[in-house]
Design an enzyme around this catalytic site. Structure first.
Site, PDB file in Angstrom:
ATOM      1  CG  ASP A 522      -2.064   0.884   1.200  1.00 42.73           C
ATOM      2  OD1 ASP A 522      -2.263   1.553   0.175  1.00 42.73           O
ATOM      3  OD2 ASP A 522      -2.806   0.946   2.205  1.00 42.73           O
ATOM      4  CD  GLU A 525      -0.144   5.585  -3.628  1.00 33.42           C
ATOM      5  OE1 GLU A 525       0.392   5.820  -2.521  1.00 33.42           O
ATOM      6  OE2 GLU A 525      -0.899   4.636  -3.823  1.00 33.42           O
ATOM      7  CG  ASP A 598      -7.716   4.193   0.444  1.00 35.98           C
ATOM      8  OD1 ASP A 598      -7.600   2.950   0.286  1.00 35.98           O
ATOM      9  OD2 ASP A 598      -6.855   4.881   1.015  1.00 35.98           O
TER      10      ASP A 598
END
Ligand SMILES: *[C@@H]1O[C@H](CO)[C@@H](O)[C@H](O)[C@H]1NC(C)=O
Ligand SMILES: *[C@@H]1O[C@H](CO)[C@@H](O)[C@H](O)[C@H]1NC(C)=O
Length: 962
Positions: A522, A525, A598
């Site tokens: 997770d 980015e 999300d």
């Protein structure tokens, strides 16, 4: 006066309501830059068509490529006083009919440094298929007297470089154009500069500021932009990841509501909104066009810097005076990137599946997941402790709901130090995993890239000592803020650091891990809570002096790659990895799965999940899904049920929820209602109505659980079909979930349909996206019929049906002419179904024919890559079903065998009523009876069913219906 007061109160009330509602949607728009706040984007968008004055000179064939120099026109007139640095253009051709265009600064003109080219995306096989060009021919356009150089591309196609002004395009031999670049003269390439100090010793002012962050931009502006046109195109698709429609809407042009360009910049967007071109967690700079007249083509720009892409509405260039030589419908697009080089690929199609194959021949085929990973995943932030895990696990059994994987989020670790366990909450991680594993289940734990800056944490100690972290613009270790507090980020661009990272997943290094544990990446980015736009500063420095701006969109890709390599390396090296990633880039399909991040428990987010998954699939990322139920917020019962019903058809099927939400495991849902009644009870204590209400709600509770169980079981029944599709993706690049037009490319009614999708070529699924829907319109494409997946009811193709909505399922249909393999016995997990027999559902078309495939292997190892698999083709024709071998024996002779049999064959749409089935070669018979489509069916018709033919799934046989 009074009315005024009342109006004021009403106004205040509305305002309050508005504030309340808007705080629910708390996308922090101002935290992120728009195009106007992004200087390169603003400048590029302001340029006029025709402003590029570069022309191609010095055209020659060199090393099998067509090469040229690009220079401004004025330099030609005065060749002795060349004042611009040239750019070098090269065109190369690949054996698959793919044109590759590269444009970079001239290394002989001493650029301050080499611009970044994204490594480890293009697969080696691609380079090996390079076609060595021998010659180019020159032609002169009679109307404009401009010269062009033409090279061979593939049978029927040529690549053309027009010299002045320079333009590159692909056309059908001597005829219609397919794709072109710089036809509108918008090409621009800012070359790197070095700062000159003025007399006072001050630098030139190249800095950019955004919300208190300064980007030093040591090489000045280095952006690239150009226009790309797709011919014979009705729509363009792709370039994920955006929460928007599948067919990309124009962002500017006459009559178009001007919007932001589609942004590709990997960002951790808190509570994203649907219907937005805003950049999300992943970026795949690959666009596909499709149209009725010409078919499909594609354009891929391998560049990992921030990108912004405009889709231009028809007529946007009306005042430019530029007219393209084509009467076909055309879509123009405008591409802008902050840095890097031009490394672009043109794909000619002409079919949608051809483009999928062409793109994956460059960036790699999707890997084949383990069987368990294609089943249902149960996740929540967070399953608190071992007892919670055990509880949830046993409740699935109690409620007869299959599941394969239980997930642990960040709180399972010791203070967000990945590769560790909170030893109070999880004192026996191995035993916990072994208990799950005994039921054929698996566990996934999270490992994120932010490393806690804690000197007593082994990972931080090692990374610091080895100098493995990304540096800031001054060369110091970059220190950002994330879940663990102060954190640093391993520099995953460096292969040495990736292999160090991969070692951390060995069973010795990752203490408490067992062979049934897999990984979730997770925040890659990367997410940095206190960084500009919640990410790393663009001037941070990577391996080889690469600026973060150049590699940003691929950081998560390299992190995902290193993690997946770690799982391959551990143990005996013969276990296929499973790693879910939030950030993706071109090529991520080779590494693992992705989810859409999300999302929120809202109907609109349920709706947008479908185009998001389809866009990812079109651009190679076949193994994708959205959080079932919605991550943020509490879904109403009906929304959750509907989400499971469509989620069961997502390629990646996982339920997940934020830690602030109420628990929502499948058997719990509806509890909220009970509490609601609890309040009412205070008023109507023990009244009769109250008791009946409670009874109704208790019943609903069970009903909801039952509906969710049915949805999950549907997925488990279809696992053999899904797994076969994952293998198809693995060998052809064609995604598991497909837009309808991928299967029906000439049916215009499908081009903008993103409420329904195909699972493989045989199943069509339509979502239900609103509360208490009574009816739903479903468009069924093609000339042949469709069979309702549950009832077998027949519907005509080529028209829209208005159907009554049932609570049991979303509309789903099997296409006539197909055969779907199923497994109908319910177990705790996919692993426990391995030896179960198969059912074949044959849906006959108007010519009483059908075909389908079944792929089987050990479901976990790499032996299949050496030929250890079974691949059958089932053909029904002339009243006979045949099983034929599709496996090629040439792969290396590894064997896979299965004792499984086919225990039931269901025939839909058979015109006669036969009595008996004759099995060859044994001359046995099997009975034909009428039976339901599903063993447990409550309603619906009976269909011809061949019972217990017990045919070996691995063998050749024929079964004749008499
Ligand atoms: C299929 O996936 C495997 C990994 O799971 C990979 O090694 C292989 O290259 C892929 N493609 C083909 C054609 O087998
Ligand atoms: C019927 O199905 C078979 C097998 O899929 C296919 O080859 C054939 O073209 C189909 N016929 C029609 C009329 O669509």
């Amino acid at each position: 006066m009074k009315t005024q007061m009342r109006n004021l109160t009403l106004l205040l009330f509305l305002l309050l309501l508005f504030l309340l509602c808007s705080s629910v949607l708390s996308w922090k728009k101002e935290e992120f830059r728009n195009c106007n706040q992004t200087p390169f984007c603003k400048r590029a968008r302001a340029r006029n068509p025709g402003s590029c004055s570069l022309s191609a000179r010095d055209i020659r064939i060199e090393n099998g490529d067509l090469k040229a120099k690009l220079l401004p026109r004025e330099d030609h007139q005065n060749p002795d006083q060349v004042h611009s640095k040239p750019l070098i253009l090269s065109l190369s051709v690949n054996g698959d009919g793919i044109l590759r265009l590269k444009i970079d600064e001239d290394p002989n003109s001493d650029p301050p440094k080499k611009r970044f080219e994204v490594p480890d995306v293009i697969v080696e096989e691609f380079d090996r298929k390079k076609l060595w060009l021998q010659r180019h021919s020159t032609e002169v356009d009679s109307s404009s007297s401009s010269k062009s150089s033409v090279v061979f591309l593939s049978d029927g196609y040529e690549a053309v470089l027009r010299h002045d002004p320079f333009e590159v395009y692909v056309r059908e031999k001597g005829g219609k154009r397919v794709i072109s670049l710089n036809s509108h003269g918008l090409f621009d390439f800012e070359q790197l500069k070095v700062k000159k100090q003025d007399d006072n010793g001050d630098d030139e002012d190249w800095e950019e500021k955004f919300r208190g962050h300064t980007d030093t931009r040591p090489f000045g502006s280095q952006s690239i932009s150009f226009d790309v046109s797709f011919y014979g195109a009705d729509f363009v698709y792709g370039i994920p990841e955006h929460a928007t429609s599948l067919a990309l809407k124009p962002t500017r042009g006459p009559g178009v509501e001007e919007s932001e360009p589609y942004r590709l910049f990997n960002l951790d967007v808190f509570e994203y909104v649907h219907e937005s071109p805003f950049g999300l967690y992943g970026s795949i700079p690959f666009m596909i066009s499709h149209g009725k007249s010409r078919g499909t083509s594609g354009f891929f720009w391998l560049n990992s810097a921030e990108m912004q892409i405009d889709v231009l509405g028809a007529g946007w260039d009306a005042e430019s005076g530029i007219s393209l030589p084509s009467s076909q419908s055309r879509i123009d697009t405008f591409w802008m990137s902050e840095a890097g080089v031009v490394d672009a690929f043109f794909f000619i199609g002409p079919g949608p599946k051809d483009v999928a194959r062409q793109y994956t021949s460059v960036t790699g085929m999707p890997s084949l997941p383990q069987l368990f990973a294609t089943a249902y995943h149960q996740c929540r932030w967070n399953y608190r402790d071992e007892e919670d895990v055990e509880n949830v696990d046993s409740k699935f059994d109690e409620h007869d709901i299959p599941y394969d994987v239980l997930w642990l989020d960040i709180d399972h670790t010791d203070g967000k130090r990945y590769f560790t366990w909170d030893r109070v909450l999880f004192p026996h991680p191995e035993e916990m995993q072994r208990k799950l594993s005994a039921k054929g289940r698996h566990m996934v734990t999270i490992v994120d890239p932010h490393i806690k800056r804690d000197d007593s944490y082994f990972l931080h100690k090692e990374a610091s000592q080895k100098g493995y972290y990304v540096k800031d613009a001054n060369g110091n270790v970059y220190d950002g803020w994330c879940w663990p507090g102060s954190s640093s980020y391993p520099d995953m661009l460096n292969p040495e650091i990736r292999s160090w990272w991969a070692e951390k997943f060995s069973f010795e290094n990752y203490v408490g891990s067992t062979p049934s544990l897999y990984i979730w990446n997770d925040m890659n980015e990367p997410s940095v809570f206190n960084g500009p736009e919640v990410t790393m500063p663009r001037d941070a420095l990577h391996h080889g002096g690469v600026e973060h701006r150049e590699v940003h969109n691929a950081y998560g890709y390299y992190f995902h790659m290193a993690t997946s390599d770690g799982l391959v390396k551990r143990g005996d090296g013969n276990d296929r990895p499973f790693v879910l990633s939030r950030a993706v880039f071109a090529g991520s399909q080779r590494i693992g799965a992705v989810w859409t991040g999300d999302n929120t428990a809202e109907w609109e987010h349920l709706r947008v999940s479908v185009p998001m998954i389809l866009s990812l699939g079109l651009t190679g990322m076949s193994f994708s899904g959205a959080d079932v139920g919605g991550f943020f917020g509490n879904p109403e019962t009906e929304l959750l049920v509907r989400w499971y019903q469509i989620g069961a058809f997502y390629p990646f099927f996982r339920a997940h929820a934020h830690h602030d939400t109420k628990r929502r495991e499948p058997w719990l849902f509806g509890m909220a209602l009970k509490y609601g009644v609890g309040c009412a009870a205070g008023v109507q204590l023990m009244s009769f109505t109250f008791i009946t209400q409670v009874l109704v709600i208790m019943q609903n509770l069970e009903r909801n659980t039952e509906l969710i169980r049915d949805a999950i079981r549907m997925r488990y029944m279809l696992l053999p079909y899904f797994y076969t599709l994952f293998r198809e993706a693995n060998t052809t690049g064609v995604p598991v979930a497909r837009p309808l037009w991928m299967e029906f490319p000439s049916d215009e009614a499908t081009f903008i349909n993103d409420e329904a999708f195909m699972v493989g070529n045989s199943l069509l699924v339509q979502g239900i996206y609103s509360e208490r829907a009574k009816h739903v319109s479903v468009y069924l494409p093609g000339k042949e019929s469709w069979y309702d997946l549950r009832t077998g009811a027949v519907y005509k193709g080529g028209m829209t049906h208005k159907l009554e909505v049932t609570e049991e399922t979303v509309p789903a249909f099997q296409r006539a002419g197909t055969i779907i393999p199923r497994k109908d016995r319910f177990r705790r997990s996919s692993t426990q179904m391995v030896n179960d027999p198969y059912t074949l559902v044959i849906a006959l078309n108007s010519s009483q024919k059908a075909e389908g495939e079944l792929y089987i292997d050990d479901g976990r190892s790499f032996a299949f890559t050496k030929g250890a698999y079974i691949h059958r083709r089932f053909v029904f024709t002339d009243g006979k079903l045949m099983s034929l071998n599709l496996a090629t024996s040439a792969l290396g002779g590894a064997q896979f065998s299965s004792e499984c049999v086919i225990e039931r064959i269901i025939l839909l749409g058979h015109s006669a009523v036969p009595k008996i089935a004759l099995i060859e070669p044994d001359d046995k018979t099997a009975e034909i009876e009428l039976g339901p489509l599903f063993l447990k069916s409550r309603r619906g018709n009976d269909f011809l069913t061949i019972r217990r033919p017990n045919l070996p799934v691995a063998g050749d046989w024929t079964i004749k219906i008499l």
